[in-house]
Design an enzyme around this catalytic site. Sequence first.
Site, PDB file in Angstrom:
ATOM      1  N   GLU A  62       0.809  -1.224   0.000  1.00  0.00           N
ATOM      2  CA  GLU A  62       0.000   0.000   0.000  1.00  0.00           C
ATOM      3  C   GLU A  62       0.839   1.271   0.000  1.00  0.00           C
ATOM      4  O   GLU A  62       0.462   2.259  -0.627  1.00  0.00           O
ATOM      5  CB  GLU A  62      -0.970   0.015   1.189  1.00  0.00           C
ATOM      6  CG  GLU A  62      -2.211  -0.855   1.010  1.00  0.00           C
ATOM      7  CD  GLU A  62      -1.937  -2.332   1.267  1.00  0.00           C
ATOM      8  OE1 GLU A  62      -0.822  -2.677   1.700  1.00  0.00           O
ATOM      9  OE2 GLU A  62      -2.859  -3.148   1.024  1.00  0.00           O
ATOM     10  N   HIS A 131     -11.129  -4.707   8.238  1.00  0.00           N
ATOM     11  CA  HIS A 131     -11.631  -4.479   6.881  1.00  0.00           C
ATOM     12  C   HIS A 131     -12.718  -3.407   6.880  1.00  0.00           C
ATOM     13  O   HIS A 131     -12.998  -2.812   5.846  1.00  0.00           O
ATOM     14  CB  HIS A 131     -12.190  -5.770   6.270  1.00  0.00           C
ATOM     15  CG  HIS A 131     -11.140  -6.754   5.867  1.00  0.00           C
ATOM     16  ND1 HIS A 131     -10.403  -7.462   6.787  1.00  0.00           N
ATOM     17  CD2 HIS A 131     -10.674  -7.125   4.652  1.00  0.00           C
ATOM     18  CE1 HIS A 131      -9.548  -8.245   6.150  1.00  0.00           C
ATOM     19  NE2 HIS A 131      -9.684  -8.056   4.850  1.00  0.00           N
TER      20      HIS A 131
END
Lengths: 326, 329
Positions: A62, A131
């Site tokens: 990321e 999440h």
Amino acid sequence: MVMMSYGQALQSALDIALEKDANVFLAGEGVGTSIHVDPNLPTHGLLEKYGPGRIKDTPVSEAAIAGLAVGASAMGLRPVVEIMFFPFITLASDMLVNHAAKLRYMSGGKTDFPLTVRVKAGVNFGAGSQHSHNLEAWIAHTPGLKLFYPSNPADAKGLLLEAIFDPNPVIFVEEMLLYWMQGEVAEGAPPVSSGKANIVRDGTDCTIVTYGGAVHTAMQAAETLSKEEISLDVIDLRTLVPLDENTMLESVRKTGRLVVLHDANRFCGYGAEIAATVAEKAFSSLKAPIMRVAAPDIPVPVSPPQEAFFKPSPEKVISAVRAIMG
Amino acid sequence: MNDKFLPVGVLRKLYSDMALIRHFEDKLVLLAQEKSRVVGMQILANGQEAVAAGVVNALEPDDVIVSNHRSHGHLLAKGADPQKLMAEIMCKATGVNKGKAGTLHLAVPEINAIMTSTIVGASPPLAMGAAFAQQYLDRSNITTVFFGDGAAAEGSVHEAMNMASLWKLPVLFVCENNCWAGAQHLREHSCVENIARRADAYDMPGTTVDGNDVLAVYNTASDMADHCRKGKGPAFLETRTYRMRGHGEHDPCHYMDPAELEKWGLLCPLKTFRKYLEEHQVLPTDQINDIDRKAALIVEEAVIFGDESPFPAAADALNDLWIEEENRH
């Protein structure tokens, strides 16, 4: 107008942007070949159409994905990168917070960063708090980042086009659970301007200011309350940065009451900013205290009854409205 | 040193750049002692001039560099205007970034120094992104990124190296190993002595050179830049040098071994190169002295320019965050 899903509307915006500007490229984990195959997913089919040179599947990195966006945009490209789930943005946050947001300012306006970061948000799919975690207040608290959060297919398409062609960095939050929601969408590429809230229901008794998936929670509450002859003015902010203060202030001046609603945690949430702004600028119009309906200050639970308890429901909105209707 | 028989013009340019950088930063040492002259931390690279001059002179003018908190040398070698640079370090309105960058965040896009980051380890992913754009736009240029041995421990550097190699991006990773990460010596913060060994893990060529030997740096950087430019992917150049001052000028350096400092002082890259130029009769001593005098003069003029420049208006702090609507495409 054509009917399509929220996910297809995003896909249509990406398709138009890729078609229109050769400097637009997509990158992220599985934006080309995904573990999910569903025509309602935003990047579905784009690899086949535009090829691996422009639709870049990346390693699980990321920080590098966000760095790719910052570095490539400084060179004049228009990157559209995906951070798979909102909590994963923490891994990309240095590139976004310390670089995308600040480097133009610190360069004295010499270097520009026309990048878009798409990020998926949502509570109620049982994946747990790593999440599901709405971090929009973190983003909004960083000067230099715009923040868009569409609630329906038409806005999803218009705002994504607006984000991609905005010369500033934009964090674009997609409400995952709406990917399959159908709605009418304009043909072609008319963008939706940022900083322009949408009055999705006209009412006179109480204003609800909300955004994203919570707009639908507010609309359900409004429907129920209309049977009791309580009429809600429901405002969908559409973009959190920039914020359309005027639309919400005008509404509160009309109704005299405000309930702020979001799926994010309550403490220091984006709703606190809405409440403070209205208290500062429309205090004399208020007939009752401002109420916040938000998630409790715990991580998103995984167990279905606990996750349902976590997410603000129409019933909680109804209770808040009733409490201030007197 | 000059086993590749570089032209005199190149040798003169290398020495001129090193002299300018040394004079410029020596001046900052003095200015930092007068707190009103320069604000913020002065993070200097005295002793590392051969890396900046050697690497940057191996690049094409249109090649991009991405630097870090120890950036003055890289920017001067790339051709930044010393006056506007000094004014920026003094946070003046006439600085390269209108006083918004200060000493640490200098961005000089007009010389393709598009970004500088003080976040340790952030420069490599930024550079990887810039190199992606060069590849995407089918340009023949490369991006060179400077980072330290301390930064080599950041995860972001490894993510960037993996992605750059995976996609064969034209990035020259230059690890300026100055033996220190803050107050921690290389042996205290790195599991390997030669950081270039990590290049192998990312399937790119990696070499360690004497960072105080400007010709070794220049020659190796030229070869590696050529590798990147030919589309063969990234390369990793580790330059072994030494941070002759503290992390910043505020650092008392109480943790540094005076004997080690003295040893590296004898290996001063300017002294070594000057000796080489004299002994091999590349440049006569009076010409070398002229280069030094000229560098000192440029720095004096830069300081005068900075001193005489105004600070930006306080309310201008509100500008430059966004590109305004009227400037949109």
